[in-house]
Design a protein around this motif. Structure first.
Motif, mmCIF file in Angstrom:
data_model
loop_
_atom_site.group_PDB
_atom_site.id
_atom_site.type_symbol
_atom_site.label_atom_id
_atom_site.label_comp_id
_atom_site.label_asym_id
_atom_site.label_seq_id
_atom_site.Cartn_x
_atom_site.Cartn_y
_atom_site.Cartn_z
ATOM 1 N N THR A 15 44.826 33.701 37.873
ATOM 2 C CA THR A 15 43.432 33.695 38.338
ATOM 3 C C THR A 15 42.459 34.115 37.236
ATOM 4 O OG1 THR A 15 43.790 35.871 39.319
ATOM 5 C CG2 THR A 15 43.875 33.995 40.799
ATOM 6 N N THR A 16 42.877 35.020 36.345
ATOM 7 C CA THR A 16 41.947 35.424 35.281
ATOM 8 C C THR A 16 42.032 34.485 34.091
ATOM 9 O OG1 THR A 16 43.562 36.872 34.221
ATOM 10 C CG2 THR A 16 42.127 37.873 35.877
ATOM 11 N N LYS A 21 43.329 39.404 30.001
ATOM 12 C CA LYS A 21 42.387 39.690 31.086
ATOM 13 C C LYS A 21 43.118 40.262 32.292
ATOM 14 C CE LYS A 21 38.928 36.283 29.825
ATOM 15 N NZ LYS A 21 38.507 34.913 30.048
ATOM 16 N N ARG A 24 43.714 43.865 31.768
ATOM 17 C CA ARG A 24 42.494 44.663 31.977
ATOM 18 C C ARG A 24 42.245 44.896 33.467
ATOM 19 N NH1 ARG A 24 37.819 41.765 29.216
ATOM 20 N NH2 ARG A 24 39.437 40.773 27.970
ATOM 21 N N PHE A 27 44.810 47.366 34.812
ATOM 22 C CA PHE A 27 44.879 48.641 34.109
ATOM 23 C C PHE A 27 46.287 48.940 33.611
ATOM 24 C CE2 PHE A 27 41.092 48.925 36.706
ATOM 25 C CZ PHE A 27 40.162 49.411 35.792
ATOM 26 N N SER A 53 47.019 27.592 26.984
ATOM 27 C CA SER A 53 45.813 28.417 27.001
ATOM 28 C C SER A 53 44.718 27.664 27.736
ATOM 29 C CB SER A 53 45.377 28.733 25.574
ATOM 30 O OG SER A 53 44.127 29.388 25.589
ATOM 31 N N PRO A 54 44.283 28.057 28.972
ATOM 32 C CA PRO A 54 44.845 29.178 29.727
ATOM 33 C C PRO A 54 46.217 28.837 30.294
ATOM 34 C CG PRO A 54 43.267 27.975 31.070
ATOM 35 C CD PRO A 54 43.255 27.331 29.712
ATOM 36 N N ARG A 56 49.138 28.016 32.836
ATOM 37 C CA ARG A 56 49.051 27.298 34.100
ATOM 38 C C ARG A 56 50.373 27.398 34.841
ATOM 39 N NH1 ARG A 56 44.947 23.204 33.603
ATOM 40 N NH2 ARG A 56 46.133 21.720 34.823
ATOM 41 N N LEU A 121 33.528 37.568 48.891
ATOM 42 C CA LEU A 121 33.820 36.146 48.723
ATOM 43 C C LEU A 121 34.173 35.808 47.285
ATOM 44 C CD1 LEU A 121 31.106 34.252 50.770
ATOM 45 C CD2 LEU A 121 33.400 34.966 51.464
ATOM 46 N N ASN A 122 35.180 34.978 47.122
ATOM 47 C CA ASN A 122 35.492 34.376 45.829
ATOM 48 C C ASN A 122 35.370 32.867 46.024
ATOM 49 O OD1 ASN A 122 36.478 33.491 43.429
ATOM 50 N ND2 ASN A 122 38.554 34.283 43.711
ATOM 51 N N LEU A 123 34.229 32.311 45.598
ATOM 52 C CA LEU A 123 33.985 30.882 45.830
ATOM 53 C C LEU A 123 34.429 30.040 44.642
ATOM 54 C CD1 LEU A 123 30.421 30.809 47.466
ATOM 55 C CD2 LEU A 123 32.660 31.067 48.550
ATOM 56 N N VAL A 125 34.031 26.194 43.332
ATOM 57 C CA VAL A 125 33.158 25.069 43.638
ATOM 58 C C VAL A 125 33.652 23.797 42.958
ATOM 59 C CG1 VAL A 125 30.794 24.207 43.478
ATOM 60 C CG2 VAL A 125 31.219 26.622 43.898
ATOM 61 N N ARG B 56 45.946 16.529 29.192
ATOM 62 C CA ARG B 56 45.192 17.372 28.254
ATOM 63 C C ARG B 56 45.567 17.005 26.819
ATOM 64 N NH1 ARG B 56 43.649 22.224 30.978
ATOM 65 N NH2 ARG B 56 44.074 23.532 29.181
ATOM 66 N N LEU B 196 35.072 34.387 37.229
ATOM 67 C CA LEU B 196 36.039 35.318 36.642
ATOM 68 C C LEU B 196 35.835 35.505 35.143
ATOM 69 C CD1 LEU B 196 39.297 34.469 38.561
ATOM 70 C CD2 LEU B 196 38.388 36.757 38.216
ATOM 71 N N LYS B 212 34.735 53.642 30.703
ATOM 72 C CA LYS B 212 35.373 52.482 31.305
ATOM 73 C C LYS B 212 35.062 52.446 32.798
ATOM 74 C CE LYS B 212 39.882 50.376 30.677
ATOM 75 N NZ LYS B 212 41.297 50.631 30.412
ATOM 76 N N LEU B 218 34.173 43.040 44.113
ATOM 77 C CA LEU B 218 33.247 42.037 43.568
ATOM 78 C C LEU B 218 33.353 40.678 44.266
ATOM 79 C CD1 LEU B 218 33.904 42.800 39.779
ATOM 80 C CD2 LEU B 218 31.809 43.359 41.030
ATOM 81 N N HIS B 219 32.202 40.115 44.604
ATOM 82 C CA HIS B 219 32.126 38.707 45.003
ATOM 83 C C HIS B 219 32.173 37.841 43.745
ATOM 84 C CE1 HIS B 219 30.598 39.361 49.174
ATOM 85 N NE2 HIS B 219 29.983 40.403 48.661
ATOM 86 N N HIS B 220 32.629 36.605 43.889
ATOM 87 C CA HIS B 220 32.524 35.625 42.805
ATOM 88 C C HIS B 220 31.765 34.416 43.338
ATOM 89 C CE1 HIS B 220 36.095 37.967 41.611
ATOM 90 N NE2 HIS B 220 35.592 37.809 40.417
ATOM 91 N N ILE B 221 30.551 34.206 42.830
ATOM 92 C CA ILE B 221 29.691 33.136 43.350
ATOM 93 C C ILE B 221 29.194 32.278 42.182
ATOM 94 C CG2 ILE B 221 27.648 32.606 44.766
ATOM 95 C CD1 ILE B 221 29.506 34.277 46.382
ATOM 96 N N PRO B 222 29.879 31.166 41.904
ATOM 97 C CA PRO B 222 29.521 30.369 40.723
ATOM 98 C C PRO B 222 28.348 29.430 40.963
ATOM 99 C CG PRO B 222 31.436 29.427 41.780
ATOM 100 C CD PRO B 222 31.044 30.628 42.594
#
Lengths: 296, 296
Positions: A15-16, A21, A24, A27, A53-54, A56, A121-123, A125, B56, B196, B212, B218-222
């Motif tokens: 997902t990141t 990432k 991070r 942690f 990269s990234p 998959r 929410l994690n949207l 699109v 790709r 993200l 730190k 957190l919401h994610h709204i693109p």
């Protein structure tokens, strides 16, 4: 039982979009993330992640990710049931939505649900033809799509439709389509697509012409606001839903290039059939609110 | 000389995301597209495309794509020079732009150039930390980026800066930050990220805390519009540039959660150093217009 600490690391890398990432977010060190993913692959006896990269997920990895998402959803429901409401955290909900819905009816339908269900929410699109891929890949728990039939393990409900027309400003129409819309004028007039995956334009033009469209000069503007602005400024013609063009069309700022021709796009809400109380309530609320906002 | 018919097929597969779509764009069969790509790989003695979904380019493929883009740019310039203006087609320009620029100064700066240079824009949108990747991959001929130094084979010019602050509605501030912004309140109050890859939020919070940041809900709204709306509706706090928040901040609808702390993001315009008249004129015009819209 699976070791969910390992699945969580794998999920976070995907997902990141990277080990660093993910480290991070969790942690922990990057090498700890890497070890967890490797260990998970050993335990499963499968390659789960291609180290591009990234990175998959492989098809096997996708299945595991979907499972992880479903377990997370059920865990959150259980917590909401077990904990006193003051200690309850947020409910994470990853949803797929098409850009035109996000720019029109979707926020109005969802905002009250964010409050009542304490949602984060994690949207994701994409085009309405593409959102169901997020579902297949297990990246979202629900999505707005043009697909009618529910995917395996999912339920679906009807939301309403959006009606698309071929529009341009009066000035643009006079300059580029003085004799109407035909193959010749379409091969010269600049149009606008949302992005390369936007298939509505070709469908609409084929409908108007009654034949395969010519090669058309096209802008690609992946922002609903700027897409609309380009048309309003008289720099391009394009396909817009009534929900976005309605006022300008009535006031005469925009003209229908081919009255009588329109494309009706029916939208459906798909969601995991998980017996998750939250997902059921959210879906019922969303469908009801959408049917109030959209023509059905 | 390379056989550019083959390069064109390869380029189209990558930009449309598939052999079938490339075939449709080129008005040839899918198997013809596939044969051209295979032949190109044989001629180059390299694998150029990994047959994933979507396909790709390999690192070798990327180099070839960049070359193809540069030749196309020069060809278009030459045509503009050779042909009488009535027969000139559009000038295709693929550009990378960050979402916050696209929502603020960029359209105003670009619209006059679309008219004078007869442009067809293909915009690729991503975070300002990511746009230079489009450049490296040869997908765009110019981009708005936070990178100061020009990439190899490119030129760069300063556009101006955007100033970001940590903002929330008054109601939200009273509810979630009654004693100000600290590690504890940040671990409980819902914030909003664009996606993200959005690293400004963490940077801003680290600046305010001086340490730190904790794990934050957190919401994610693109979508820039809905990102702003979520904050205005009192559902989240977030990092906004003055260009978007200015009016609401002045009128008191939004409050600065940590006055005196802000992040200044300097933006640069990068473009291929190709001696392309069009790209030079466009870049000069864009930089000048940006400096009129943004503080410098």
């Amino acid at each position: 039982m699976f070791d969910y600490k390992l699945l969580q690391a794998f999920h976070m890398v995907v997902t990141t979009g990277g080990f660093e990432k993910a480290a991070r977010e969790l942690f922990i060190t990057q090498s700890a993330v890497s070890q967890r993913v490797k260990l998970l692959e050993e335990q499963m006896g499968q390659v789960l992640l291609s180290r591009t990269s990234p990175p998959r997920p492989t098809p096997q990895g996708l299945k595991l990710l979907k499972h992880f998402g479903q377990v997370s959803r059920l865990e959150q429901d259980l917590k909401a049931d077990l904990l006193p409401s003051s200690e309850q955290g947020f409910n994470n909900l990853a949803l797929g939505v098409n850009a035109d819905s996000l720019a029109t009816w979707f926020p109005k339908a969802v905002t009250p649900l964010i409050r009542t269900e304490n949602l984060l929410l994690n949207l994701l699109v994409d085009d309405q033809e593409q959102t169901h891929r997020f579902m297949r890949q297990g990246k979202v728990q629900g999505c707005v799509s043009v697909q009618k039939n529910p995917l395996q393990g999912c339920k679906a409900g009807y939301l309403g439709y959006m009606e698309y027309r071929l529009l341009a400003s009066s000035e643009f129409t006079a300059k580029w389509f003085p004799h109407g819309v035909d193959s010749r004028s379409l091969s010269q007039a600049p149009g606008v697509l949302f992005n390369l995956k936007d298939e509505l334009h070709t469908k609409m033009v084929s409908l108007v012409l009654g034949e395969k469209p010519p090669t058309m000069p096209l802008h690609h503007i992946p922002s609903v606001k700027q897409f609309n602005q380009l048309i309003a400024d008289g720099l391009a013609y394009g396909v817009l839903p009534d929900q976005q063009a309605g006022k300008r069309l009535k006031s005469g700022l925009l003209r229908d290039l081919s009255p009588g021709h329109s494309l009706r796009v029916r939208l459906y809400w798909h969601y995991w059939n998980l017996k998750s109380g939250l997902l059921e309530r959210f879906s019922t609320g969303l469908i009801k609110a959408a049917q109030g906002e959209l023509p059905v």
